[in-house]
Design a protein around this motif. Structure first.
Motif, PDB file in Angstrom:
ATOM      1  N   THR A 242       0.911  -1.166  -0.128  1.00  0.00           N
ATOM      2  CA  THR A 242      -0.045   0.050   0.054  1.00  0.00           C
ATOM      3  C   THR A 242       0.870   1.247   0.058  1.00  0.00           C
ATOM      4  O   THR A 242       0.323   2.345  -0.810  1.00  0.00           O
ATOM      5  N   TRP A 243       1.853   1.191   0.908  1.00  0.00           N
ATOM      6  CA  TRP A 243       2.930   2.268   0.789  1.00  0.00           C
ATOM      7  C   TRP A 243       3.743   2.639  -0.425  1.00  0.00           C
ATOM      8  O   TRP A 243       3.721   3.723  -0.895  1.00  0.00           O
TER       9      TRP A 243
ATOM     10  N   LEU B 110      10.010   9.549   2.777  1.00  0.00           N
ATOM     11  CA  LEU B 110       8.842   8.888   3.639  1.00  0.00           C
ATOM     12  C   LEU B 110       9.122   7.679   4.578  1.00  0.00           C
ATOM     13  O   LEU B 110       8.795   7.565   5.627  1.00  0.00           O
ATOM     14  N   THR B 111      10.493   7.447   4.256  1.00  0.00           N
ATOM     15  CA  THR B 111      11.094   6.250   5.124  1.00  0.00           C
ATOM     16  C   THR B 111      11.463   6.976   6.435  1.00  0.00           C
ATOM     17  O   THR B 111      11.330   6.386   7.643  1.00  0.00           O
TER      18      THR B 111
ATOM     19  N   LEU C 252      11.146   1.525  -0.824  1.00  0.00           N
ATOM     20  CA  LEU C 252      11.029   0.243  -1.507  1.00  0.00           C
ATOM     21  C   LEU C 252      10.512   0.682  -2.736  1.00  0.00           C
ATOM     22  O   LEU C 252      10.990   0.219  -3.834  1.00  0.00           O
ATOM     23  N   GLY C 253       9.465   1.817  -2.584  1.00  0.00           N
ATOM     24  CA  GLY C 253       8.485   1.952  -3.861  1.00  0.00           C
ATOM     25  C   GLY C 253       9.578   2.856  -4.695  1.00  0.00           C
ATOM     26  O   GLY C 253       9.493   3.072  -5.812  1.00  0.00           O
TER      27      GLY C 253
ATOM     28  N   ASN D 280       2.026  -4.154  -5.458  1.00  0.00           N
ATOM     29  CA  ASN D 280       0.867  -3.880  -4.759  1.00  0.00           C
ATOM     30  C   ASN D 280      -0.317  -5.116  -4.767  1.00  0.00           C
ATOM     31  O   ASN D 280      -0.547  -5.548  -3.730  1.00  0.00           O
ATOM     32  N   ALA D 281      -0.531  -5.441  -5.953  1.00  0.00           N
ATOM     33  CA  ALA D 281      -1.381  -6.279  -6.087  1.00  0.00           C
ATOM     34  C   ALA D 281      -1.036  -7.667  -5.704  1.00  0.00           C
ATOM     35  O   ALA D 281      -1.868  -8.527  -4.810  1.00  0.00           O
TER      36      ALA D 281
END
Length: 523
Positions: free
Chosen positions: A28-29, A262-263, A160-161, A177-178
């Motif tokens: 999700t993130w 964000l991390t 990671l994203g 994500n899926a």
């Protein structure tokens, strides 16, 4: 009881769901990073970038209460599986669309909202199943572990994203994500859930939603949590809504740098989650929320002046610490202020307010940023957050909720009836006749105002209290409920905290005999 009964991770099912949920939250993130980053490529308008956050939160605002009602009246396992499959399908469509180069700004918003629909249907239900997975001694630790899991995902997913976006593009992030959802679906599919034992029939869907809203409007402790939530999230949402454009346009960072920011926020949140028990023990809930809000406001102000990755990362690390401190306080307040019979709906209403405030705030601050620029917008939101927090902390303090005993008291005697009464008979008029010292009647009427709140909160549609004009001191309390079944539910909804107030009212009874209760049913 075994020695490990208070350790949730010793429970195989809880451990499996916890690990699978962390993996799913990482996905999700990653999606959030990918969606925000892709929108900055599709549109330079700050409002469009902010609408990604709005598309994520709006479905929760619209569906939280229906989802909470469903969680209380249907098989929670099946509801969760269906919601996860829906989210997986929407995520897979977005991945395929992006790989094919067909995704535009509006398709991205629409499919992000569809994914959020699955999350909205799942969120109250996941919180409601925790007491089914672990024994009572482990419940508080299980809730804390769930919060820790969210922040572990927050620390891993964005970085990671960002790396995956840089290496393979946003389509790869959506595809992963899926895949990340499959673990949750597998664990839920293998769960052999025992059906809840009910003494009374399950509530109807619309009636369950009305009962949840009625409770929220009549429970002062929950209302306090909801008001404080609005006062925080409307202004704090500016940080989340504007961060993608700050990273890309103002700081000149790539996707890996955005994920790195964000991390740092996730790492700050993990530190906050670990220190929260000690912080609350020293400051108390209300002072903790004030400190957290002011700390986040300072973080937002610092981010508005950041001129590089290092200064932005420091501001966001502090912001993550403050964010989780506030989230834990508000979520804990919502948990502590709702009894078991309405807990899923109370938490759903809290999520509704949370996501609704985030949606409104994201749209507002995106529009403002388009007019005055991102730095000034962040400063304005930070200043308002600090000011509103100080005012609301005085008017609506959060202290004392943990002391509420909301376990069912079950002290009401069974109604005296002649034969059986059909559940759908009604309306039902309940009268309670008190005999009070005439000199104490004014004090009795004042004490009865709390009873008014309790009766209306638990299902009464009308309430009144009257003194006999011919016999001073003879007082009649009346309340009306929709049906006989709804009155039987009132018997199950009374808590130990309510019993304290009812005992205080009964203490006014002048004679040794208890007040006289009558049940009158409409033909």
């Amino acid at each position: 009881m075994t020695a490990s009964s208070d350790k949730p991770l010793s429970n195989k099912l809880f451990r499996a769901i916890w690990i699978a949920t962390i993996v799913s939250n990482i996905g999700t993130w990653m999606h959030d990073v990918g969606a925000g980053w892709l929108m900055t490529s599709l549109s330079a308008d700050p409002l469009m970038v902010a609408l990604v956050q709005a598309a994520t939160t709006l479905p929760m605002f619209l569906l939280a209460l229906p989802a909470g009602a469903l969680a209380d009246i249907v098989d929670r396992r099946k509801l969760l599986i269906g919601a996860q499959l829906f989210g997986l399908t929407a995520t897979a469509v977005l991945a395929l669309s992006t790989f094919a180069g067909l995704t535009n700004a509006w398709i991205l918003l629409a499919l992000t909202a569809a994914i959020a629909v699955g999350a909205a249907l799942s969120a109250p239900t996941f919180q409601a199943i925790v007491p089914e997975l672990v024994p009572q001694p482990a419940l508080q630790q299980a809730v804390a572990l769930n919060s820790l899991g969210v922040n572990i995902a927050r620390a891993i997913g964005p970085a990671l994203g960002g790396v995956i976006i840089a290496a393979a593009g946003t389509g790869a992030v959506f595809a992963l994500n899926a895949v990340s959802v499959l673990g949750v679906i597998t664990v839920l599919w293998r769960w052999r859930r025992d059906g809840a034992q009910r003494r009374l029939p399950a509530e109807h869907f619309l009636g369950a939603m009305r009962a949840g809203l009625r409770y929220a409007m009549r429970a002062p402790e929950l209302k306090t949590v909801l008001i404080r939530s609005v006062g925080f999230f409307v202004f704090a949402s500016a940080l989340w809504a504007l961060l993608p454009i700050i990273a890309r346009r103002d700081l000149g960072l790539g996707p890996a740098g955005y994920g790195g920011l964000l991390t740092f926020m996730g790492l700050g949140a993990i530190a906050g989650a670990m220190l929260m028990p000690r912080l609350r023990g020293k400051l108390g809930a209300n002072r903790t929320t004030v400190a957290a809000s002011l700390f986040l406001a300072a973080s937002m102000a610092g981010l508005s002046q950041a001129n590089g990755f290092a200064t932005a990362a420091m501001a966001l690390g502090a912001g993550g610490f403050a964010w989780i401190a506030m989230m834990a306080s508000l979520n804990g307040g919502a948990q502590a202020s709702s009894p078991g019979w309405v807990k899923a709906r109370a938490l759903a209403i809290y999520l509704l307010v949370f996501q609704g405030s985030m949606t409104a705030g994201s749209t507002l601050w995106g529009s403002v940023a388009g007019q005055i620029g991102v730095p000034l917008t962040l400063l304005a939101a930070a200043g308002l957050l600090a000011a509103v927090t100080l005012v609301l902390a005085m008017l609506y303090p959060l202290d004392g909720m943990a002391k509420l005993d909301l376990a069912p008291s079950l002290h009401w005697p069974a109604p005296l009836i002649d034969g059986e009464v059909e559940h759908d008979r009604g309306p039902v008029l309940v009268t309670i006749e008190y005999r009070v010292d005439p000199a104490r009647v004014p004090d009795f009427f004042a004490a009865m105002q709390d009873m008014h709140r309790i009766r209306r909160r638990d299902g009464a549609i009308h309430w009144g209290v009257y003194e006999d004009a011919a016999e001073p001191g003879l007082v009649l309390e009346t309340f009306t409920v929709e049906s006989w079944l709804e009155h039987l539910r009132q018997h199950e909804r009374v808590t130990n905290a309510d019993r304290v107030q009812q005992d205080a009212v009964r203490a006014f009874q002048r004679e040794d005999a208890p007040p006289v209760v009558r049940h009158l049913i409409s033909r």
